[in-house]
Design an enzyme around this catalytic site. Structure first.
Site, short mmCIF file in Angstrom:
data_model
loop_
_atom_site.label_atom_id
_atom_site.label_comp_id
_atom_site.label_asym_id
_atom_site.label_seq_id
_atom_site.Cartn_x
_atom_site.Cartn_y
_atom_site.Cartn_z
N CYS A 152 -28.27 -59.61 -34.09
CA CYS A 152 -29.00 -59.06 -33.23
C CYS A 152 -28.10 -58.58 -31.83
CB CYS A 152 -30.04 -59.55 -32.66
SG CYS A 152 -30.89 -60.47 -33.95
N ARG A 157 -24.49 -69.81 -41.37
CA ARG A 157 -25.54 -70.72 -40.74
C ARG A 157 -25.37 -72.08 -41.36
NH1 ARG A 157 -31.13 -67.47 -40.65
NH2 ARG A 157 -30.32 -65.57 -39.38
N GLN A 211 -26.72 -60.06 -44.32
CA GLN A 211 -28.04 -59.60 -44.07
C GLN A 211 -27.79 -58.08 -44.25
OE1 GLN A 211 -28.83 -61.22 -40.30
NE2 GLN A 211 -30.31 -62.54 -41.09
N ASP A 253 -29.31 -55.96 -42.44
CA ASP A 253 -30.05 -56.10 -40.92
C ASP A 253 -29.91 -54.53 -40.51
OD1 ASP A 253 -31.29 -57.29 -39.13
OD2 ASP A 253 -29.37 -58.54 -38.25
N HIS A 288 -31.68 -52.92 -36.47
CA HIS A 288 -32.42 -53.21 -35.26
C HIS A 288 -32.87 -51.76 -34.81
CE1 HIS A 288 -30.37 -56.99 -35.62
NE2 HIS A 288 -31.66 -57.29 -35.02
N LYS A 297 -44.68 -60.98 -36.58
CA LYS A 297 -43.97 -60.40 -37.49
C LYS A 297 -44.68 -60.04 -38.62
CE LYS A 297 -42.12 -65.03 -38.63
NZ LYS A 297 -41.11 -65.97 -38.77
N HIS A 313 -36.36 -56.17 -35.43
CA HIS A 313 -35.59 -56.58 -36.40
C HIS A 313 -36.23 -56.45 -37.84
CE1 HIS A 313 -33.88 -59.49 -32.82
NE2 HIS A 313 -35.07 -59.09 -32.70
ZN ZN Z 1 -32.15 -59.34 -35.27
#
Ligand code: ZN
Length: 600
Positions: free
Chosen positions: A293, A322, A340, A342, A344, A424, A470
């Protein structure tokens, strides 16, 4: 008659409440009872044993014992047998409330020092209740069944494991016996079958059999992808890329190592520090990104944005690290290095609903392509500790709820479980054997754009903060591939299979024909391997079936002469004779990316 309704003494004065055996509550009581019966059996068989705690858990129960000699598989059998005897004895289970000191003295006098310690640590105002069945007395809050006979016969001891007293590695190691317990034999049988199925589908085992990936100690929690596994990964990636392109996303790439000052600004250094890997260079501390992010906000900030630029959808197959404790790692399902899918979405507050709807549609269509039709949503709303005004939360929750309702999906509320920066949605898949996997997420965020100073110029010519959504669909490629392998039990659809077809010769005379078939199939975009070994066809079929190759094309002299193939589908006994051109046409259709991805 004993298996009908259950009588539960729920109060100290033994008021009885009738609950039906079908309720979830009853299942919990049965499991807890089963733990007591196990402890009673253990005390009878090994009087010197000390009992500690024995709660009900998901699918069953456990009991922790202190015993010098380790339990053997024989011991578990003996225990099960004795448990059945205790059930047959139909011992009344009676609740008593004791004086605290009396209870401590009693348990010490019979050598149960762990129990005495538990009582000593209970809050002063907690009534000390014990349950007695036969000679056996156990400290317990209850509730319990009225008698041991009500337990029935649907239980089984599963395994023994080590467990530290009070979960603390500085304490003594106890022996934990796990068991499962159900309302009736039929449920027990179904459960054992599910376990067996899950075992057969274990992606770690199939990953080895299919030669997809491995793990090793020097890089715990980080997969080594073998050629076939990486092929599967890249196919999924190509498919996702196509869907994102069509969905109006722009793909970006951001650095792995980022100076801690950025993580301080984003708040990750404070909130997420213990999961971040760091390294030092030129006297600065860098962290391997645990999420993408903050990087995406840096790209957003590079040029002045106006409302006309929104929504802006930035996607990255972001490689993240992580820290997870080594004990928590589990194949591809729980890793330390993952990628991910991912993205945004930077948008205005007015765009939250429409962007959420578009996202939900995309997600459902992708899940469908991947073979998952059953999706459940969890809606996590405002937590107690949160950033932002209530009016803004109202708006965000309303927008998400509107989008969610438009999908027609079933959902449950997760009250107070939202992130501190916004509400979320969590998308949960149900796999072929009924297990649930939370994969996708959609999170509304008002905080990060503020912290990292992202803005846009509105129609009013004033500066505004964009909202950040996200979102992820697979969650991570690694874990999702684990889910796919288990869902399909390794029998991936043709389009995902790393090797789609093996051309296996029956005789050397067909070698030249096999080469030309392989070339024609490769030209049509199919992933083909040849097996020209001088082995029996049955042997070849068995071997490639074990590796889960979806189609085997057997060819001998007759096929070479006719220009045909004998196609055998994984798991089918029979085979089908098909002309080469027809086989290529249908297999390349089935074997290409579904939906509107490239190559389709
Ligand atoms: Zn994010």
């Amino acid at each position: 008659g004993v298996l009908a309704d259950l009588r539960l003494p729920i109060e100290a004065d033994a008021n009885l409440e009738i609950i039906t055996r079908q309720s979830d509550e009853a299942l919990d009581v049965l499991r807890h009872d089963c733990a007591h019966v196990l402890a009673e059996a253990a005390k009878e068989l090994w009087p010197a044993i000390q009992v500690t705690i024995g709660p009900s858990i998901e699918d069953g129960f456990f009991y922790d014992f202190s015993k010098e000699e380790p339990f053997t598989p024989d011991d578990l059998e003996k225990l099960e047998k004795r448990m059945s005897e205790i059930v047959a004895r139909d011992e009344a289970i009676e609740r008593q409330v004791w004086d605290r000191q009396q209870a401590i003295d009693y348990f010490k006098s019979i050598g149960e020092h762990y129990k005495a310690e538990i009582i000593e640590d209970l809050p002063a105002d907690e009534p000390i209740s014990v349950y007695q069945q036969g000679e056996f007395i156990d400290l317990c809050r209850g509730p319990h069944l009225a008698s041991t006979a009500q337990l029935g016969d649907a239980f089984k001891l599963m395994k023994v494991a080590g467990a530290y007293w009070r979960g603390d590695s500085r304490n003594e190691m106890l022996q934990r016996i796990y068991g499962t317990c159900w309302r009736n034999k039929k449920e027990l049988k179904a459960y054992l079958h599910r376990l067996e199925e899950a075992e057969k589908r274990d992606h770690r085992r199939l990953g080895k059999e299919m030669d997809l990936f491995h793990f090793q100690e020097e890089a715990a929690g980080m997969p080594f992808w073998h050629p076939k596994g990486w092929n599967l990964y890249r196919t999924l990636e190509r498919y996702m890329q196509g869907r994102l392109d069509d969905g109006g996303y722009k793909e970006v790439k951001t650095p792995q190592l980022v100076d801690r000052t950025l993580w301080e600004k984003s708040g990750h250094w404070e909130k997420f520090r213990e999961h971040m890997y760091t390294t030092e260079s030129e006297e600065r501390i860098f962290a391997l990104k645990p999420m993408n992010c903050p990087g995406h906000v840096q790209i957003y900030r590079q040029r002045l944005k106006s409302y006309r630029d929104l929504p802006l959808r930035l996607a990255e197959f972001g490689s993240c690290h992580r820290y997870e404790p080594s004990g928590a790692l589990h194949g591809l399902m729980r890793v330390r290095a993952f990628t991910q899918d991912d993205a945004h979405i930077f948008c205005t507050e007015d765009q939250i609903t429409s962007e959420s709807q578009i996202f939900c549609d995309l997600l459902l269509s992708i899940y469908k392509d991947l073979g998952f039709e059953e999706v459940h949503v969890k809606f996590a709303d405002r937590p107690e500790v949160r950033a932002g005004e209530d009016a803004v939360w109202d708006q965000a929750e309303d927008a998400l709820m509107t989008a969610l309702k438009a999908t027609g999906l079933s959902f449950t509320m997760n009250p107070g479980e939202g992130a501190f920066y916004g509400p979320k949605l969590e998308f949960v898949l149900r796999d072929a054997i009924g297990r649930e996997w939370q994969c996708g997420t959609l999170q509304v965020d008002f905080v990060l754009p503020e912290r990292l100073d992202a803005s846009y110029v509105g129609e009013d010519n004033a500066r505004h903060r964009p909202v950040m959504l996200h979102r992820a669909i697979l969650g991570s490629f690694e874990r999702f591939i684990g889910v796919l392998i288990e869902h399909y039990a390794g029998r991936l659809p043709l389009w995902l299979s790393p090797v789609q077809i093996v051309i296996a010769t029956i005789t050397n005379e067909a070698d030249a024909y096999a080469e030309s078939v392989a070339a024609a199939m490769r030209a049509a975009g199919l992933r083909v391997e040849m097996d020209l070994r001088n082995e029996k066809i049955g042997y070849k079929v068995r071997e490639h079936s074990l590796a889960k190759v979806p189609v085997i094309a057997a060819i001998g002299a007759r096929e070479a002469e006719e220009g045909s193939l004998a196609l055998r589908r994984l798991g089918d006994k029979g085979q089908e004779d098909v002309a080469l051109a027809d086989a290529i046409a249908s297999l390349s259709k089935e074997g290409s990316l579904p939906g509107s991805g490239p190559g389709s």
